[in-house]
Design a protein around this motif. Structure first.
Motif, PDB file in Angstrom:
ATOM      1  N   SER A  23       0.823  -1.201   0.000  1.00 50.66           N
ATOM      2  CA  SER A  23       0.000   0.000   0.000  1.00 50.66           C
ATOM      3  C   SER A  23       0.858   1.252   0.000  1.00 50.66           C
ATOM      4  N   SER A  24       2.137   1.130  -0.396  1.00 52.04           N
ATOM      5  CA  SER A  24       3.022   2.287  -0.296  1.00 52.04           C
ATOM      6  C   SER A  24       4.058   2.369  -1.413  1.00 52.04           C
ATOM      7  N   THR A  25       4.135   1.358  -2.276  1.00 48.35           N
ATOM      8  CA  THR A  25       5.161   1.253  -3.323  1.00 48.35           C
ATOM      9  C   THR A  25       6.569   1.205  -2.721  1.00 48.35           C
ATOM     10  N   GLU A  26       6.666   0.840  -1.452  1.00 45.35           N
ATOM     11  CA  GLU A  26       7.978   0.638  -0.830  1.00 45.35           C
ATOM     12  C   GLU A  26       8.464  -0.805  -1.033  1.00 45.35           C
ATOM     13  N   ASN A  27       7.554  -1.688  -1.458  1.00 44.38           N
ATOM     14  CA  ASN A  27       7.941  -3.096  -1.599  1.00 44.38           C
ATOM     15  C   ASN A  27       8.501  -3.425  -2.973  1.00 44.38           C
ATOM     16  N   SER A  28       8.810  -2.405  -3.779  1.00 47.21           N
ATOM     17  CA  SER A  28       9.401  -2.687  -5.088  1.00 47.21           C
ATOM     18  C   SER A  28      10.857  -3.105  -4.933  1.00 47.21           C
ATOM     19  N   ALA A  29      11.264  -4.101  -5.732  1.00 45.57           N
ATOM     20  CA  ALA A  29      12.673  -4.516  -5.719  1.00 45.57           C
ATOM     21  C   ALA A  29      13.571  -3.437  -6.301  1.00 45.57           C
ATOM     22  N   PHE A  30      12.968  -2.427  -6.946  1.00 48.04           N
ATOM     23  CA  PHE A  30      13.753  -1.384  -7.614  1.00 48.04           C
ATOM     24  C   PHE A  30      13.669  -0.047  -6.875  1.00 48.04           C
ATOM     25  N   GLY A  31      13.371  -0.129  -5.568  1.00 52.30           N
ATOM     26  CA  GLY A  31      13.348   1.067  -4.731  1.00 52.30           C
ATOM     27  C   GLY A  31      11.976   1.710  -4.691  1.00 52.30           C
ATOM     28  N   THR A  43      -6.399  -4.487  -6.554  1.00 49.28           N
ATOM     29  CA  THR A  43      -6.799  -5.761  -5.957  1.00 49.28           C
ATOM     30  C   THR A  43      -7.467  -5.538  -4.605  1.00 49.28           C
ATOM     31  N   GLY A  44      -7.065  -4.421  -3.942  1.00 49.98           N
ATOM     32  CA  GLY A  44      -7.686  -4.101  -2.650  1.00 49.98           C
ATOM     33  C   GLY A  44      -7.723  -2.596  -2.414  1.00 49.98           C
ATOM     34  N   GLY A  45      -7.529  -1.835  -3.485  1.00 51.23           N
ATOM     35  CA  GLY A  45      -7.506  -0.377  -3.356  1.00 51.23           C
ATOM     36  C   GLY A  45      -6.306   0.236  -4.043  1.00 51.23           C
ATOM     37  N   SER A  46      -5.584  -0.561  -4.812  1.00 49.79           N
ATOM     38  CA  SER A  46      -4.281  -0.162  -5.349  1.00 49.79           C
ATOM     39  C   SER A  46      -4.315   0.907  -6.430  1.00 49.79           C
ATOM     40  N   VAL A  47      -5.490   1.256  -6.920  1.00 49.42           N
ATOM     41  CA  VAL A  47      -5.624   2.421  -7.798  1.00 49.42           C
ATOM     42  C   VAL A  47      -6.167   3.613  -6.992  1.00 49.42           C
ATOM     43  N   ARG A  48      -7.185   3.341  -6.171  1.00 54.43           N
ATOM     44  CA  ARG A  48      -7.877   4.437  -5.472  1.00 54.43           C
ATOM     45  C   ARG A  48      -7.023   5.065  -4.365  1.00 54.43           C
ATOM     46  N   GLN A  49      -6.336   4.243  -3.568  1.00 55.84           N
ATOM     47  CA  GLN A  49      -5.561   4.796  -2.452  1.00 55.84           C
ATOM     48  C   GLN A  49      -4.379   5.635  -2.933  1.00 55.84           C
ATOM     49  N   PRO A  50      -3.552   5.188  -3.897  1.00 53.24           N
ATOM     50  CA  PRO A  50      -2.481   6.074  -4.384  1.00 53.24           C
ATOM     51  C   PRO A  50      -3.018   7.313  -5.092  1.00 53.24           C
ATOM     52  N   ALA A  51      -4.147   7.185  -5.780  1.00 53.25           N
ATOM     53  CA  ALA A  51      -4.748   8.376  -6.395  1.00 53.25           C
ATOM     54  C   ALA A  51      -5.078   9.392  -5.308  1.00 53.25           C
ATOM     55  N   ALA A  52      -5.645   8.918  -4.201  1.00 53.78           N
ATOM     56  CA  ALA A  52      -5.990   9.819  -3.087  1.00 53.78           C
ATOM     57  C   ALA A  52      -4.737  10.447  -2.483  1.00 53.78           C
ATOM     58  N   PHE A  53      -3.688   9.657  -2.280  1.00 53.72           N
ATOM     59  CA  PHE A  53      -2.457  10.149  -1.651  1.00 53.72           C
ATOM     60  C   PHE A  53      -1.748  11.192  -2.534  1.00 53.72           C
ATOM     61  N   CYS A  54      -1.918  11.073  -3.849  1.00 55.68           N
ATOM     62  CA  CYS A  54      -1.200  11.971  -4.764  1.00 55.68           C
ATOM     63  C   CYS A  54      -2.091  13.092  -5.299  1.00 55.68           C
ATOM     64  N   GLY A  55      -3.367  13.112  -4.918  1.00 53.21           N
ATOM     65  CA  GLY A  55      -4.235  14.216  -5.334  1.00 53.21           C
ATOM     66  C   GLY A  55      -4.732  14.119  -6.765  1.00 53.21           C
ATOM     67  N   LEU A  78      -4.079  -2.152   7.292  1.00 49.82           N
ATOM     68  CA  LEU A  78      -5.239  -1.336   7.681  1.00 49.82           C
ATOM     69  C   LEU A  78      -5.356  -0.055   6.845  1.00 49.82           C
ATOM     70  N   SER A  79      -4.292   0.275   6.075  1.00 51.04           N
ATOM     71  CA  SER A  79      -4.382   1.413   5.159  1.00 51.04           C
ATOM     72  C   SER A  79      -5.503   1.202   4.140  1.00 51.04           C
ATOM     73  N   ASP A  80      -5.832  -0.077   3.902  1.00 49.77           N
ATOM     74  CA  ASP A  80      -6.803  -0.430   2.855  1.00 49.77           C
ATOM     75  C   ASP A  80      -8.212  -0.632   3.401  1.00 49.77           C
ATOM     76  N   PHE A 110     -10.884   0.974   3.880  1.00 48.18           N
ATOM     77  CA  PHE A 110     -12.090   1.484   3.207  1.00 48.18           C
ATOM     78  C   PHE A 110     -12.178   1.063   1.739  1.00 48.18           C
ATOM     79  N   THR A 111     -11.130   0.440   1.236  1.00 45.99           N
ATOM     80  CA  THR A 111     -11.125   0.130  -0.204  1.00 45.99           C
ATOM     81  C   THR A 111     -11.324  -1.352  -0.526  1.00 45.99           C
ATOM     82  N   VAL A 112     -10.937  -2.242   0.391  1.00 45.51           N
ATOM     83  CA  VAL A 112     -10.970  -3.675   0.042  1.00 45.51           C
ATOM     84  C   VAL A 112     -12.384  -4.196  -0.179  1.00 45.51           C
ATOM     85  N   THR A 113     -13.370  -3.577   0.437  1.00 47.99           N
ATOM     86  CA  THR A 113     -14.745  -4.085   0.325  1.00 47.99           C
ATOM     87  C   THR A 113     -15.226  -4.088  -1.125  1.00 47.99           C
ATOM     88  N   ALA A 114     -14.826  -3.065  -1.897  1.00 44.85           N
ATOM     89  CA  ALA A 114     -15.264  -2.991  -3.294  1.00 44.85           C
ATOM     90  C   ALA A 114     -14.705  -4.164  -4.094  1.00 44.85           C
TER      91      ALA A 114
END
Lengths: 104, 464
Positions: free
Chosen positions: B117-125, B161-173, B407-409, B411-415
């Motif tokens: 939920s943060s793009t910190e888990n990328s193998a490329f930083g 899959t559980g909010g991976s479009v909506r949550q980053p869209a919200a975080f980045c405006g 728990l960051s997700d 509100f989004t996983v239900t959809a």
């Protein structure tokens, strides 16, 4: 329900993941924390799905096909969807380290 | 000027916007420099672009999340397991974009295999949030959201899959849409959890995200879960307005612990919808509190199965070792920490003796969550909730605490569990950081949530 380091090692074997001692320790702690949260599901006491649904939640949605039979993919021949096809075989890139010319 | 005044046709809007898009060379310069956001894992070679002069996306650059198979560019899923992998075929959505005249700008960073939920888990930083570089951009489509928010591109594709479009869209405006399960073909989307995965769109505005969705939607014989449903004009829906629309406020999405400043922005969004002609009423979705545990049982169970194919024989960068079993294990050592954690959890909940206690119970809970939505949508047209309990959080804050990250997700996983469409639209800032409102609609009701989002966006634009 808690799991032990031995359980974690066994799950690692099932998942074909080699885990070193530090990983086993960390995963034991992480999985127990997650499973503690997940155990709340059992508090629900759900033994049957809601009356007007089947087991899968998506069955509550309208039928995506709208009652219309879609084309049966098995009626397609591989040549219709193969990226590349030659003499009855799929053409795929050579695996790393394999020189295709050596096979000929 | 309201968006209604701007709308002439989708292609005209995007052509105008396209002229403002930075060139690929400029993106390369920015992403290659010290100020890099690490939003892109691969950027297209300008000389290899085949510019089209027709179609609704003529000449418009589109960024693709790097779990969408694309010819001519690597597809890595943000994983060492697929480092350098080049797909021999192209995803249906990419073909549709090219046919519409779109230009593929490059592949964007993500949490490995979409798990995070943060793009910190990328193998490329990690990718940095362009709003504040000390914060995460959200995830797992953080690279796509950051690329749109930074102005590199106006539109991008992600997967949710559980909010991976909506949550980053919200975080980045920016605006993010997850369509109904089956609306967009998953052919060529590398699977994480097949019953939950859906390709979604991210855009700088509701119009752009909606137009992109219209282009990639539709039946595809190559995806057996693809729906034979007509695709309405989402572009038209943007300006339909909310006159007479009934909007539900699910009480479970506004817990007492919700930050008052987040609640205040949602209250204001409600008022704006009422001013635009909507009726607002409370509803209840009683199984919401069980959504996160349900999601993490089902998603990890499916992931453990889907990722079994990465063994160095079928897929994955092979790591040589003595004997077949050791080679499997050595190769699967390419997975990162979070992916291993989820494979382990998924393997455990599917294992003998625990299957019904976890997986069976989660499936029944999923049906109850979907049932809640069905009941709510018999009373209201659209639901309004926060997209996330908080705005973007600092890099590193939740990496060592998987439950806090999950728990960051909330509100989004239900959809995803119910398969319904969801959209995140910016509604202001908390402490200078963007916050998103989530609009949820009934199955195949993307046009309703787009209409509500269009009305909200227009209302906020009138303030400026």
């Amino acid at each position: 329900m808690s799991i032990s380091a031995e359980d974690v090692k066994r799950i690692g074997e099932l998942a074909r993941l080699h885990l070193d001692t530090d990983e086993v320790e960390r995963l034991t702690s992480d999985l127990n924390a997650i499973l503690q949260h997940v155990d709340s599901l059992r508090d629900l006491g759900l033994t049957e799905p809601p009356e007007d649904s089947l087991q899968s939640g998506s069955r509550l949605a309208p039928d995506p096909q709208g009652g219309v039979e879609g084309p049966d993919k098995l009626h397609e021949t591989p040549v219709d969807f193969a990226p590349e096809w030659q003499e009855g075989f799929f053409i795929v890139p050579a695996p790393p380290g394999v020189n295709p010319s050596e096979d000929q | 000027m309201s968006i209604r005044d701007e709308v002439l046709s989708g292609s005209e809007i995007l052509d105008v916007r396209g002229s403002a898009v930075l060139s690929l060379d400029h993106i390369k310069e920015l992403e290659g420099g010290q100020e890099s956001l690490n939003a892109f894992l691969a950027i297209a070679d300008p000389e290899e672009l085949e510019p089209y002069d027709r179609g609704p996306l003529a000449g418009v650059m589109v960024a693709l999340k790097d779990n969408i198979c694309t010819k001519g560019l690597p597809t890595t899923c943000g994983s060492s397991m697929l480092k350098g992998y080049r797909s021999p075929y192209e995803a249906t959505v990419v073909k549709k974009l090219r046919r519409a005249g779109g230009l593929i700008a490059g592949k964007t960073n993500l949490d490995e295999f979409g798990m995070g939920s943060s793009t910190e888990n990328s193998a490329f930083g990690p990718t940095l949030n362009p709003v504040d570089r000390s914060l995460v951009p959200g995830g797992s489509s953080g690279g796509s959201a950051a690329a749109v928010a930074a102005g590199y591109v106006r539109v991008a594709l992600g997967s949710d899959t559980g909010g991976s479009v909506r949550q980053p869209a919200a975080f980045c405006g920016v605006v993010g849409i997850k369509p109904t399960y089956g609306r967009v073909s998953r052919y060529g989307l590398i699977a994480f959890a097949s019953s939950l995965d859906q390709i979604g769109t991210i855009g700088a505005t509701v119009l752009e995200a909606s137009l992109l969705l219209e282009i990639v939607s539709g039946y595809d014989a190559r995806d057996s879960t693809s729906a034979q449903k007509p695709v309405p004009s989402y572009k038209d829906a943007v300006v339909e307005g909310v006159e007479g629309m009934v909007i539900g406020i699910p009480t479970e999405y506004f817990p007492e612990q919700l930050d008052p400043s987040v609640r205040a922005l949602l209250d204001e969004a409600c008022e704006r919808l009422i001013d635009a002609g909507a009726e607002v009423r409370p509803v209840s979705l009683p199984h919401t509190e069980f959504a996160i545990p349900c999601y993490y049982v089902l998603a990890t169970a499916e992931a453990s199965s889907n990722l079994a194919r990465y063994d160095g024989v079928r897929f994955g960068v092979r790591v040589p070792a003595e004997g077949l079993e050791r080679m499997y294990e050595a190769t699967r050592g390419n997975f990162g920490t979070e992916v291993k954690r989820r494979i382990m959890l998924g393997t455990y909940v599917l294992s003998s003796g625990y299957y019904d206690a976890y997986y069976g119970t989660a499936q029944r809970t999923r049906a109850s969550i979907a049932h809640d939505f069905k009941a709510a949508f018999s009373e209201v047209d659209v639901l309004l909730t926060p997209t996330s309990p908080t705005p973007a959080f600092p890099l590193g804050e939740r990496v060592l605490d998987p439950v806090a990250m999950y728990l960051s997700d909330i509100f989004t996983v239900t959809a995803n569990l119910a398969g319904i469409p969801g959209l995140s639209v910016p509604i202001g800032t908390v402490g200078g950081l963007p916050l998103g409102a989530q609009l949820l609609g009934p199955w195949w009701g993307e046009n309703h949530i787009i209409a509500a989002a269009g009305a909200l966006e227009a209302s906020y634009k009138e303030d400026t």
